[in-house]
Design a protein around this motif. Structure first.
Motif, PDB file in Angstrom:
ATOM      1  N   SER A 135       4.170 -13.968 -25.226  1.00  0.00           N
ATOM      2  CA  SER A 135       5.395 -13.187 -25.291  1.00  0.00           C
ATOM      3  C   SER A 135       6.533 -13.948 -24.620  1.00  0.00           C
ATOM      4  O   SER A 135       6.320 -14.736 -23.694  1.00  0.00           O
TER       5      SER A 135
ATOM      6  N   ASN B 194      14.435 -10.828 -22.915  1.00  0.00           N
ATOM      7  CA  ASN B 194      14.350  -9.700 -23.843  1.00  0.00           C
ATOM      8  C   ASN B 194      15.695  -8.974 -23.906  1.00  0.00           C
ATOM      9  O   ASN B 194      16.253  -8.571 -22.881  1.00  0.00           O
TER      10      ASN B 194
ATOM     11  N   TYR C  82       9.725  -5.729 -29.865  1.00  0.00           N
ATOM     12  CA  TYR C  82       8.330  -5.879 -29.451  1.00  0.00           C
ATOM     13  C   TYR C  82       7.514  -6.429 -30.626  1.00  0.00           C
ATOM     14  O   TYR C  82       7.772  -6.041 -31.771  1.00  0.00           O
ATOM     15  N   PRO C  83       6.564  -7.335 -30.390  1.00  0.00           N
ATOM     16  CA  PRO C  83       5.978  -7.788 -29.112  1.00  0.00           C
ATOM     17  C   PRO C  83       6.625  -9.047 -28.540  1.00  0.00           C
ATOM     18  O   PRO C  83       6.014  -9.702 -27.711  1.00  0.00           O
ATOM     19  N   TYR C  84       7.811  -9.412 -29.008  1.00  0.00           N
ATOM     20  CA  TYR C  84       8.544 -10.573 -28.480  1.00  0.00           C
ATOM     21  C   TYR C  84       7.732 -11.857 -28.604  1.00  0.00           C
ATOM     22  O   TYR C  84       7.721 -12.693 -27.694  1.00  0.00           O
TER      23      TYR C  84
END
Length: 464
Positions: free
Chosen positions: A205, A211, A309-311
Motif C-alpha cells: 500500500s 493518501n 482504497y486499497p492504495y
C-alpha cells in the motif's frame, strides 16, 4: 449668425430585437450541442428497455413495468442518495481525466486509443516512487508522486505523437501496441521488483502520508467550523481527486478556447495543409497534443491510486480495466467540450454504480449497462440527428412551392403545378406561356412578379 453645435448623443441601450436575436442564437447553439447526445441517450435507453422486455417474463404490461423498475433502480443506485452519489463520483473522476485525454487528441483529429495505457503508466510510476521513497514526508512525497505519474503518462503519449510526426505511424496502431506493452510491464513490476512481501501479484500500500483525503473529511476540517458538519463522513468515499478533475476541465477549456495552442490545434485538425501554409508547425502540434493527452490520463491514474482504497496496484488490473476505453464514449458523447465531458462522465460513472443495485433488486443482468453504453456510441456514430434534420428540411421545403401572382388574371399561379385532365397551360393575354416566359416570372427579390419582355411588347402594341 451663431452656429449651432451638435450635441453629443447619449448612448442608446441595445434594441430589444438585438437581445432577442442574441438569445435565440445562444439557445440554438446550446440545442445543437445537446441535440445529438440527448438523442443518442434516448435511443439507447429505448433500445435497453426493449432488451429488458424481451428477456423478462409475463405479459407485455408486466415486462414494461419490469423495464421501468430496472431503470428506477439504475437511477437510484447512481444518484438516489448522497452515499450513492459519492460512489458514482469515484467512477467519474478517472473518466474525466481519460475523457480529456481522448478529447484533446481528437481536436487535432488524432484517435487516442491508448488512454488506458497512459492511465496505467501514470499509476505504475507513481507507485514506484511511493514505494521507493516511503520514508519521505508527505508534503514532499505527495506532489512528487503526482508529478511523476503525470510525466509518465505524458511520455507514453508523447511516444505516439513522435512516431506520428517523424515516421507517419498511425496513432491507433501505436497506441494499442503501447497499451499492451505497459500492461505487461506493470504485471512484471507487480510480481517482481514492486511485489509486496508475502503477497501475490500486488504492491504494498502507498505510504499513509500520500493518501488523498476524502471530500467529506476535508469539508469537516475546513468549512465544517462555520457550516453544518457531515455526520459519518467515512461513508462518503469520493476524494479530493474529484476537485483535481474539475480543475482539469477548466484547464482544458482555457487551452482550447483562449490560447494560441488551442487555435493551432483546431486548425491542424481541420486542415493540416492550410495550417502548414499559414506557418503552423503540424509536427510540433501533433507531438504536443499527444503529450498533453498522455499527461491528463497519467494524472488520472495517479490520483486514482492515491485516493482510493486499497492504495496499491494489483496484477492484471489494468488489462481488465475499461476506464480508458469508456473515455472514448465519454468524449464522443460530450462532443469534445469541457461541460460535455463532465456530463458524459457523470452518466457513464452513474450507470456503472447503479448497475449493481439494478442487478440486485430488479434481477436484471448488470451487463445491460454495457449494452446501453455501446448503443450510445452506436447512435453517435450513425448520426441519426443530422439525418432526421435533413429529412424534415426536405419535407417542409417540398411542401412550400414557389407561387406568383398573375398580373392580369388576379389569381395565384403555381408554376410547378402541371395541368391535369387535359386542362390548358397557364396563359397571359390569351397566349400560352412559353418555358422562357415561365422562368421570367420568377421573383426578382422585390416581391413583384415580372412580366416577360415579349408579353410586355404585345401589351404595348395592343394599347397603341
Amino acid at each position: 449668425m451663431a452656429l449651432q453645435t451638435a450635441q453629443p448623443r447619449s448612448p442608446t441601450p441595445p434594441a430589444l430585437e438585438t437581445r432577442s436575436t442574441t438569445l435565440l442564437l445562444w439557445l440554438r447553439r446550446v440545442g445543437s450541442g445537446l441535440g445529438r447526445p440527448l438523442l443518442a441517450l434516448a435511443l439507447a435507453l429505448i433500445a435497453g428497455l426493449i432488451v429488458i422486455m424481451i428477456t423478462a417474463s409475463g405479459s407485455l404490461f408486466d415486462r414494461f413495468n419490469a423495464a421501468l423498475l430496472a431503470y428506477g433502480y439504475l437511477f437510484s443506485g447512481a444518484f438516489g442518495s448522497a452515499a450513492n452519489l459519492s460512489f458514482s463520483l469515484v467512477n467519474v473522476t478517472p473518466l474525466i481525466f481519460t475523457g480529456l485525454s481522448v478529447a484533446i487528441a481528437y481536436r487535432a483529429r488524432l484517435f487516442n486509443i491508448g488512454a488506458e495505457g497512459q492511465f496505467a503508466a501514470g499509476a505504475i510510476l507513481a507507485a514506484f516512487v511511493g514505494i521507493k521513497c516511503s520514508t519521505w514526508p508527505g508534503w514532499l512525497l505527495t506532489p512528487l508522486m503526482i508529478v511523476a505519474g503525470a510525466l509518465a503518462g505524458a511520455l507514453w503519449g508523447g511516444i505516439v505523437g513522435l512516431l506520428k510526426a517523424w515516421r507517419g505511424a498511425h496513432e491507433v496502431v501505436t497506441t494499442i501496441m503501447l497499451n499492451w506493452i505497459i500492461f505487461y510491464v506493470s504485471d512484471w513490476l507487480v510480481s517482481g521488483p514492486l511485489q509486496a512481501p508475502g503477497q501475490a501479484d500486488q504492491t504494498p500500500s502507498m505510504p499513509p502520508q500520500t493518501n488523498l483525503p476524502k471530500l467529506s473529511v476535508l469539508y469537516n476540517q475546513t468549512l465544517g467550523h462555520f457550516l453544518p458538519t457531515i455526520s459519518q463522513p467515512e461513508q462518503y468515499i469520493v476524494d479530493v481527486g474529484f476537485l483535481f478533475a474539475l480543475v482539469a476541465l477548466v484547464v482544458y477549456w482555457f487551452l482550447m478556447s483562449r490560447t494560441t495552442f488551442g487555435y493551432e490545434t483546431r486548425v491542424v485538425g481541420e486542415n493540416p495543409r492550410a495550417a502548414q501554409y499559414a506557418g503552423i508547425s503540424v509536427k510540433r502540434n501533433v507531438v504536443l497534443v499527444m503529450t498533453l493527452a498522455g499527461l491528463f490520463a497519467g494524472l488520472g491514474g495517479t490520483l486514482q491510486l492515491m485516493g482510493q482504497y486499497p492504495y496499491e496496484v494489483i496484477g492484471q488490473v489494468f488489462r481488465n480495466d475499461t476506464t480508458g476505453f469508456d473515455a472514448i464514449g465519454v468524449a464522443l458523447l460530450g462532443r469534445m467540450t469541457a461541460i460535455g465531458i463532465f456530463l458524459g462522465a457523470l452518466l457513464f460513472g452513474g450507470m456503472r454504480q447503479g448497475g449493481s443495485l439494478m442487478q440486485l433488486k430488479a434481477n436484471v443482468p448488470g451487463d445491460l449497462v454495457y449494452i446501453i453504453e455501446a448503443l450510445v456510441l452506436f447512435s453517435i456514430a450513425v448520426q441519426f440527428l443530422p439525418v432526421i434534420r435533413q429529412a424534415l428540411v426536405k419535407r417542409f421545403s417540398a411542401a412550400r412551392q414557389p407561387t406568383v401572382v398573375a398580373a392580369l388574371a388576379g389569381g395565384v399561379v403555381d408554376l410547378d403545378q402541371a395541368p391535369a385532365n387535359g386542362a390548358e397551360a397557364p396563359t397571359m393575354n390569351d397566349q400560352p406561356l412559353s418555358e422562357p416566359g415561365k422562368a421570367a416570372l420568377a421573383d426578382d427579390g422585390s416581391g413583384q412578379a415580372q412580366i416577360p419582355v415579349q408579353e410586355r411588347q404585345h401589351q404595348q402594341n395592343g394599347e397603341a
